[in-house]
Design an enzyme around this catalytic site. Structure first.
Site, PDB file in Angstrom:
ATOM      1  N   LEU A 277       7.097   3.311  10.865  1.00  0.00           N
ATOM      2  CA  LEU A 277       6.889   3.502  12.302  1.00  0.00           C
ATOM      3  C   LEU A 277       5.508   3.058  12.771  1.00  0.00           C
ATOM      4  CD1 LEU A 277       8.826   6.803  12.979  1.00  0.00           C
ATOM      5  CD2 LEU A 277       9.091   4.660  14.234  1.00  0.00           C
TER       6      LEU A 277
ATOM      7  N   HIS B   3       4.082   1.285   2.177  1.00  0.00           N
ATOM      8  CA  HIS B   3       5.263   0.638   1.590  1.00  0.00           C
ATOM      9  C   HIS B   3       5.876   1.504   0.490  1.00  0.00           C
ATOM     10  CE1 HIS B   3       2.732  -2.916   2.916  1.00  0.00           C
ATOM     11  NE2 HIS B   3       3.862  -3.143   3.563  1.00  0.00           N
TER      12      HIS B   3
ATOM     13  N   ASP C 249       4.651   0.078  12.947  1.00  0.00           N
ATOM     14  CA  ASP C 249       5.109  -0.918  13.907  1.00  0.00           C
ATOM     15  C   ASP C 249       6.352  -0.380  14.605  1.00  0.00           C
ATOM     16  OD1 ASP C 249       5.736  -3.075  15.430  1.00  0.00           O
ATOM     17  OD2 ASP C 249       5.355  -4.553  13.867  1.00  0.00           O
TER      18      ASP C 249
ATOM     19  N   HIS D 281       0.863  -1.185   0.000  1.00  0.00           N
ATOM     20  CA  HIS D 281       0.000   0.000   0.000  1.00  0.00           C
ATOM     21  C   HIS D 281       0.898   1.233   0.000  1.00  0.00           C
ATOM     22  CE1 HIS D 281       1.015   0.140   4.255  1.00  0.00           C
ATOM     23  NE2 HIS D 281       0.458  -1.052   4.453  1.00  0.00           N
ATOM     24  N   GLU D 282       0.279   2.414   0.127  1.00  0.00           N
ATOM     25  CA  GLU D 282       1.067   3.650   0.026  1.00  0.00           C
ATOM     26  C   GLU D 282       2.125   3.759   1.123  1.00  0.00           C
ATOM     27  OE1 GLU D 282      -2.141   3.330  -0.251  1.00  0.00           O
ATOM     28  OE2 GLU D 282      -3.001   4.702  -1.734  1.00  0.00           O
TER      29      GLU D 282
END
Lengths: 289, 289
Positions: free
Chosen positions: A150, A39, A152, A36-37
């Site tokens: 960030l 990544h 996670d 998704h964006e």
């Protein structure tokens, strides 16, 4: 963009690039795919800084518990290829499980301390699996820089601690969380949500927002228990939300604090379940005491 | 030969050598110092194969148990410098404990399976300490080849398993055990032995020799228990010897075997104490069934 599925071929490709350009900086974005964006933003950060950008897509069985969603984790290779190419990846490393684990691994990398709370408590063994596969990927790619989201934040703490302790020759670049228009943190797992759950899932960001304002206004007076209570109360307003944890800890040590002013930075961290879908989000806030 | 004590300086030195010679092969010999001809033979093997030979001398606290000989482990920097230079080291890396562990490590590398028997059973945590410090040193030196003595055959198994599992970009070169004229395996700990103990310590090699002959003559008929008994009986002839273990296992898996013909190779492995001094030795024997 080229797609490589074998470790030997990837090593050879990167080595050839390094030989032809001794000043080359290699940037690495390890992911589990279903891009998704968030990544894409990691790839863009890598692109700015590095001459060669390698993304890996590998749903790592070692970091999933026996009752977790390894089998059902969303996968879409065709779409991932498009997103990765569009966002600037030069190499997409797409190994099979048997390429990464030709035999069950006897070797495990364990990071103590930062893994004891939050997702480390909810998902026993999860961060051993993360630390071990990231070590493998770092040894395969040998990047100069590696980019992690960030969202996670605990994963970032674990990787930074591991790199420091084991003298790994790589610099970790933490990148900000990307959000949908209504504030929900972008996540591959958002596709699991029903329309009703999706609507209520905005409560994570809203609770963090409210708690952040509280900390900024009255942080000197507050204990972590006060902020945890504010988070929990706000989450409880969403009828489908089941709290896994709502925590306030020192960052990046992830140690408990009583008064917020005991830490230079704190993290407000949430894991909330909607049906079978577990979402995480957080805020990292500097404390000026 | 140059002596380097800081990690940053070592990295810089090796990087500069690699830049000026892109085809350079870096050989690495990690040791705990108090060098003898065994260590020198590792350097000579590295010298034959590599353009740059790095030796580290670091008595690693992490691999010693609380009642072991970390404090009293023999150290002689001046002599070690001479031996290392004479045997062909280009760089001697001599870090302090606080350079390698500026804070207690939270990250540990654990290798299961091959560490459960032999010294892994006698010295709990020992191989975690070995695997962790070797990972750190590999990340610092980034060698193409690393040379280890087969006197500690279990250590070689542990390192080879770790390199395989974690995809470490280094090739491990196991090198034969060197012996004194009377057959005692060379070891830094031999200096601890009293003259009487030193004389009786030859019993390890003698017992291995006798058991090896037995295996070569009658291996098809023998069980591991037969060979263990032969080893133990022979060791018991030395009145000062106290057996820690006398084992016969498959090599390199270090799994138990009943009939010797169950394995392609076996290891006869001894750890024997003379007073406070614990000596190890072994034979690795191919089995033709």
């Amino acid at each position: 963009m080229i797609i490589i599925r074998s470790i030997a071929e990837l090593r050879e490709h990167i080595k050839a690039q390094r030989v032809s350009n001794p000043d080359l900086q290699v940037g690495f974005v390890p992911t589990m795919g279903f891009l998704h964006e968030g990544h894409a933003s990691l790839l863009q950060a890598a692109r700015k800084q590095c001459g060669l950008v390698v993304m890996s897509i590998f749903v790592n069985p070692l970091q999933f518990g026996p009752n977790e969603d390894f089998e059902s984790y969303p996968r879409d290779e065709a779409r991932d290829r498009e997103v990765a190419e569009e966002a600037g990846a030069d190499v997409l490393f797409f190994p099979q499980v048997k390429e990464m684990y030709p035999a069950p691994t006897k070797t495990v990398v364990t990071v103590a301390g930062v893994t004891e709370r939050l997702c480390g408590a909810s998902r026993p063994g999860h961060f051993d699996g993360v630390a071990t596969v990231v070590t493998k990927l770092f040894n395969i790619v040998q990047p100069d820089f590696a980019f992690f989201g960030l969202k996670d934040a605990q994963q970032v703490s674990v990787i930074e601690q591991m790199v420091l302790d084991l003298n790994m020759p790589v610099r970790i670049v933490p990148c900000p969380t990307l959000r949908e228009a209504d504030g929900l943190a972008k996540s591959s797992r958002n596709v699991y949500l029903s329309p009703e759950e999706r609507q209520q899932a905005t409560v994570l960001n809203q609770a963090l927002q409210a708690a952040e304002s509280l900390v900024k206004e009255a942080g000197d007076e507050l204990t972590s228990a006060d902020v945890k209570e504010a988070l929990s109360k706000r989450i409880a307003e969403a009828p489908l939300a089941v709290i896994d944890y709502a925590e306030v800890l020192a960052y990046p040590s992830l140690e408990p604090v009583h008064k917020l002013t005991e830490a230079e930075r704190i993290i407000l961290a949430l894991a909330v379940k909607f049906g079978k879908t577990r979402l995480i989000d957080n805020r990292i806030i500097p404390i000026h005491s």
